[in-house]
Structures are given as structure tokens and as C-alpha cells.
Scaffold this active site. Structure first.
Site, PDB file in Angstrom:
ATOM      1  N   LYS A  41       0.857  -1.195   0.000  1.00  0.00           N
ATOM      2  CA  LYS A  41       0.000   0.000   0.000  1.00  0.00           C
ATOM      3  C   LYS A  41       0.886   1.236   0.000  1.00  0.00           C
ATOM      4  CE  LYS A  41      -3.850   2.168   2.528  1.00  0.00           C
ATOM      5  NZ  LYS A  41      -4.774   2.099   3.681  1.00  0.00           N
ATOM      6  N   SER A  65      -9.740   2.421   2.834  1.00  0.00           N
ATOM      7  CA  SER A  65      -8.829   3.113   1.956  1.00  0.00           C
ATOM      8  C   SER A  65      -7.848   2.175   1.233  1.00  0.00           C
ATOM      9  CB  SER A  65      -8.035   4.143   2.759  1.00  0.00           C
ATOM     10  OG  SER A  65      -7.231   3.492   3.729  1.00  0.00           O
ATOM     11  N   SER A  86     -10.133   0.180   7.144  1.00  0.00           N
ATOM     12  CA  SER A  86      -9.540   0.204   5.794  1.00  0.00           C
ATOM     13  C   SER A  86      -8.858  -1.060   5.300  1.00  0.00           C
ATOM     14  CB  SER A  86      -8.547   1.355   5.690  1.00  0.00           C
ATOM     15  OG  SER A  86      -9.244   2.524   5.412  1.00  0.00           O
TER      16      SER A  86
HETATM   17  N1  GLN Z   1     -13.199   4.985   6.088  1.00  0.00           N
HETATM   18  C1  GLN Z   1     -12.583   5.449   7.297  1.00  0.00           C
HETATM   19  C2  GLN Z   1     -12.112   6.867   7.120  1.00  0.00           C
HETATM   20  O1  GLN Z   1     -12.332   7.432   6.093  1.00  0.00           O
HETATM   21  C3  GLN Z   1     -11.469   4.531   7.700  1.00  0.00           C
HETATM   22  C4  GLN Z   1     -10.239   4.761   6.933  1.00  0.00           C
HETATM   23  C5  GLN Z   1      -9.106   3.916   7.420  1.00  0.00           C
HETATM   24  O2  GLN Z   1      -9.294   2.936   8.118  1.00  0.00           O
HETATM   25  N2  GLN Z   1      -7.912   4.326   7.058  1.00  0.00           N
HETATM   26  O3  GLN Z   1     -11.535   7.435   8.013  1.00  0.00           O
END
Ligand code: GLN
EC number: 6.3.5.7
Length: 486
Positions: free
Chosen positions: A76, A151, A175
Site C-alpha cells: 500500500k 482506503s 480500511s
Molecule cells: N473509512 C474510514 C475513514 O475514512 C477509515 C479509513 C481507514 O481505516 N484508514 O476514516
């Protein structure tokens, strides 16, 4: 080869039936063909990857290999990797070539894995659909009209489309788990503090946790063995005895007490997801598990609490991006103040700016007590609910996401709807508990559904065992998306 498990790949490599160079080449070729449409990777570098593959082949030839040596992995783009463009999905870091390795990258390198490239992601990991990326949306390989989740959407897409045998992800509020669910793969967010955050670009430090994404629980356990470990360069890294996460894989699931939170099985879950979850639970019943209803009364507050605390920490963490030391810098400015303002105005996308505004607001004098402090107190209550629940059960199960993958563009204009994608995942993040998602079937429009498994602290080996038992009697994790897309 594309569908082989990590164990099978490792065997092929050690028996010299294939070399790491050949294997890496095969995945790079596949990326070349499929990535222009899927957009799972932001950066690939054939020369770098093949160099690593040659080193891995040497390790194997000289008997220095580990169970992961020679196997390619997609990283990632939140993880710094020496000499690699590391953008975190943002224009702000669109020119940042990292001079150092994140601990996760260094550990997988040391194990002999081959970095296939850096995967697309929501900007600074803020999002649930991969649509906030400066590098454009990623497509869901099961249905290219749909988002892959976020994400870690690029990593999930890469594994699902068989562009990589495994990938890394990071999870702040869901995410790893939510994109794993939406792309029909397996992913685990370990207990907070097990995987080093060093070199993983910070979003919300008290929640951020790296973890593996792969086809199966067995693969995850092998990857976790290499990723977990104390790191003195991360002040919240936990010092614990080394565990072998594969040790319990084959244990029978009989006697398992599964907790089903009343609040997760209420309104909000769509009926296609609910039927898939019911079918998965029925499978566990056949394996000898029993069910107990538990309650997580404060979990309904998890999303609002998360969206106070995560932006608060983000507003502080992202203050370092000012155009002075590295990253994007505005072309024209008349003074220092303007350099900061223009750089940040031009370098950050809309969602990141929204989070910085929220975060600055809830931390500001006069609102701190009402929002930030209150959210911290609720965070404690959310964690205590889990402690109580685990007195009655070994693991908690439920849906990972309330719906299957939605269409690209469908929720972009409505941040609240987007935030609700994390309704089942954010509570475990706030509590620092390990959580995972495994594929359990398909819902509307034939899009994948994931089962969410939450364990007590440090129960990863047990969770992986429970997931593995299910994957031994079902085939969902083996299915591959249609090559042509829809
Ligand atoms: N969807 C959540 C956010 O936008 C979690 C994102 C994540 O876990 N990095 O913060």
C-alpha cells in the site's frame, strides 16, 4: 499459479519448479495488462522488482529462505519504501521518493518477499471507496462499475484480480476489512501495537494499524508471522513474545462460542448481506460452534466518536506537510505564510481538507471539552462493552460492511453516507481490538460479502484458526472475478 496459496508458491520455489524471477515477471505482465483499467497500482518499477527477485533466488539457492522468500507482495502506498515513490494517494506527496523503509517493508524485504509496486489508496487513507485518491478511483474487479472499498482499495483489488498473491494494508477505522469484504478477499487488522507504524504515513496515530491482505486466512497467518514484532522506533509498539500465527490453524472449531451483537443484526444491514451472513453462521453451526447474543450498547456511537477523534489526530499529523522539507510546494508565493497556505490549498484534496477542518475545530479552545474530550470518554465505554461481551463468548461475528460494494460516484457527494460504511468496523478500531474479514458469498449484483470477526486482544491465532476452518469447508475465497469485467 495465480490462484496458488502462499504455501504452494513457497513449495514451488523451494523445489525450483519456478524461480522468483519468473513468478515476479508473471505478475508484472499481468499488472501491465489489467492495471490500466483497474488502477490498483500507482507505481510499479520492473527493474527494482526483478532485482529483488534475483536476490530472492539467491537466498533460495543458498538455503537461506523463509516461507515467504521469492513471493511477490504489493505494498500500500502509505508505506515508505527506499527509492520508491511514496505518495499516500496525495498530490502533496506526488514527488516524494522515500529515503527509508517502513518497518513493515523492511521486515517483508528481509523475509525475501519481492515488492511488486505501490498500491492506490484513498488520500492519506481517508475514505471508504478509494475515490479520494489523487490518482483516480480503483475499480472493483468483480464489477468494474463498483468501488473496491477503501482506503486500502488498491491492495484489495490487486489481490482479488490476482495481480499480486498478497498485499499490505492499513486500517484506522476499517480500511483493511471493508475493502477486503467488498473485493471478496481476506484481511486482518491486528491488535493495535503489534505491527510497527514506523514509516507508515500517519493518519490517526492512536488507531492506525498495518496488516496483511490475501486470499485466505492461512496466507494471512504466514504474512503476519513476518510483519508482527517489537520496534523501538514506534513508541506504541508492543513488546511481546514472538508468536507463530499458523500454530492453531488446524484446531477443530467445536466448542467455539460466537457472540452475535444485537446491535449489528438490527436495521441498517441490507438483506442480501444479511442472508450471506446467516449462511456463514449456519456453516459455523455445522462445525460445532454455538451462538450467544451479546450487546455492544455504545457501538452506535462508534462512527460519530471515530469522526471526532480521527480528524483531530489527522489535523495534527498532517500539519507537517507545509511545502518546506519535502513533498509538493506551491509554485508561486510572496512570503512564508503564503507558501504554507498555497501549498496546503493546492496539495490536499477535498476530503483531507474536510478532516483537517473538523479536527482543528474539535480541538480548539471552547470546543475541546464538548467534542474531543467527550469522544475520548465514549471511546472508553465502547472498549468496555467489548470486554463485557468477551466474558460470554470467544469471538464476535457480524457483517463487515452494511452493503455490498456501491457504484463509483454513488456516495461521493454525501460524506455522511460514506462515513457510515464503517459502521461495523470502527468500534473494534476504537477499542484497539483485532478484526478480520473473510469472503462468504455474494449479494446484490453478484458483488462479494464479507464476514467480520472480532477477537479479544492478541487472539489473532485463534481468529485465523476459526476463519481457516470455514475456508476448509467452503470455496468463496478461491473464486476469481471474471477477467473481462462487466
Ligand atoms: N473509512 C474510514 C475513514 O475514512 C477509515 C479509513 C481507514 O481505516 N484508514 O476514516
Amino acid at each position: 499459479m495465480l490462484n496458488a496459496s502462499l504455501r504452494q508458491l513457497s513449495l514451488l520455489l523451494s523445489e525450483k519448479k519456478i524461480s522468483s524471477t519468473e513468478l515476479t515477471h508473471e505478475f508484472l505482465t499481468r499488472i501491465k495488462v489489467l492495471n490500466p483499467d483497474l488502477n490498483a497500482f500507482i507505481t510499479t518499477d520492473e527493474e527494482k522488482s526483478l532485482n529483488q527477485a534475483r536476490l530472492a533466488d539467491e537466498m533460495i539457492a543458498t538455503g537461506r529462505s523463509t516461507p515467504l522468500t521469492g513471493i511477490p507482495v504489493a505494498q500500500k502506498d502509505i508505506f515508505c519504501a527506499t527509492g520508491w515513490l511514496t505518495t499516500c494517494g496525495s498530490k502533496m506527496l506526488s514527488n516524494f521518493v522515500s529515503p527509508y523503509d517502513a518497518t513493515v517493508v523492511a521486515r517483508l524485504d528481509r523475509a525475501g518477499m519481492v515488492n511488486l509496486g505501490k498500491t492506490n489508496m484513498d488520500e492519506f487513507a481517508m475514505g471508504s471507496s478509494n475515490e479520494t485518491s489523487h490518482y483516480g478511483p480503483v475499480k472493483n474487479p468483480w464489477d468494474r462499475r463498483a468501488v473496491p472499498g477503501g482506503s486500502s482499495g488498491g491492495s484489495a483489488c490487486a489481490v482479488a484480480a490476482r495481480l499480486a498473491p498478497a498485499a499490505t494494508g492499513s486500517d484506522t477505522g476499517g480500511s483493511i476489512r471493508q475493502p477486503a469484504a467488498l473485493c471478496g478477499i481476506s484481511g486482518i487488522k491486528p491488535t493495535y501495537g503489534l505491527v510497527s507504524r514506523y514509516g507508515m504515513i500517519a493518519f490517526a496515530s492512536s488507531l492506525d494499524q498495518g496488516g496483511p491482505m490475501a486470499k485466505s486466512a492461512e496466507d494471512l497467518s504466514i504474512l503476519l508471522n513476518a510483519m508482527v514484532g517489537f520496534d523501538e522506533r514506534d513508541s506504541t509498539s508492543l513488546q511481546r513474545e514472538k508468536e507463530d500465527y499458523t500454530r492453531d490453524l488446524e484446531k477443530p472449531a467445536g466448542g467455539l462460542r460466537i457472540g452475535l451483537p444485537r446491535e449489528f443484526f438490527a436495521e441498517g444491514m441490507s438483506s442480501d448481506v444479511s442472508s450471506a451472513v446467516d449462511a456463514a453462521l449456519a456453516e459455523y453451526r455445522k462445525l460445532g460452534a454455538t451462538f450467544v447474543e451479546v450487546s455492544l450498547p455504545n457501538s452506535r456511537l462508534a462512527v460519530p466518536v471515530y469522526y471526532v477523534l480521527a480528524p483531530a489526530e489527522a489535523s495534527s499529523n498532517l500539519s507537517r506537510f507545509d511545502g518546506v522539507r519535502y513533498g509538493y510546494r506551491a509554485a508561486q508565493y510572496d512570503n512564508l505564510e503564503e507558501l504554507y497556505a498555497k501549498t496546503r490549498a493546492e496539495g490536499f484534496g477535498e476530503e483531507v481538507k474536510r478532516r483537517i477542518l473538523i479536527g482543528t475545530y474539535v480541538l480548539s479552545h471552547g470546543y475541546y471539552d464538548a467534542y474531543y474530550l467527550q469522544a475520548q470518554k465514549l471511546r472508553r465505554l465502547i472498549a468496555e462493552d467489548f470486554t463485557k461481551a468477551f466474558e460470554q463468548c470467544d469471538l464476535i461475528m457480524g457483517p463487515t460492511s452494511p452493503t455490498v460494494a456501491f457504484n463509483i460516484g454513488e456516495k461521493c457527494g454525501d460524506p455522511i453516507q460514506m462515513y457510515l460504511s464503517d459502521i461495523y468496523t470502527s468500534a473494534a478500531s476504537l477499542a484497539g481490538l483485532p478484526g478480520m474479514s473473510i469472503p462468504i458469498g455474494f449479494g446484490n449484483q453478484n458483488r462479494p460479502v464479507g464476514l467480520h470477526i472480532i477477537g479479544n486482544y492478541f487472539r489473532e491465532a485463534h481468529m485465523l484458526n476459526v476463519a481457516h476452518r470455514y475456508q476448509q469447508v467452503t470455496d468463496w475465497h478461491k473464486l476469481t472475478p471474471p477477467e473481462s469485467g462487466n
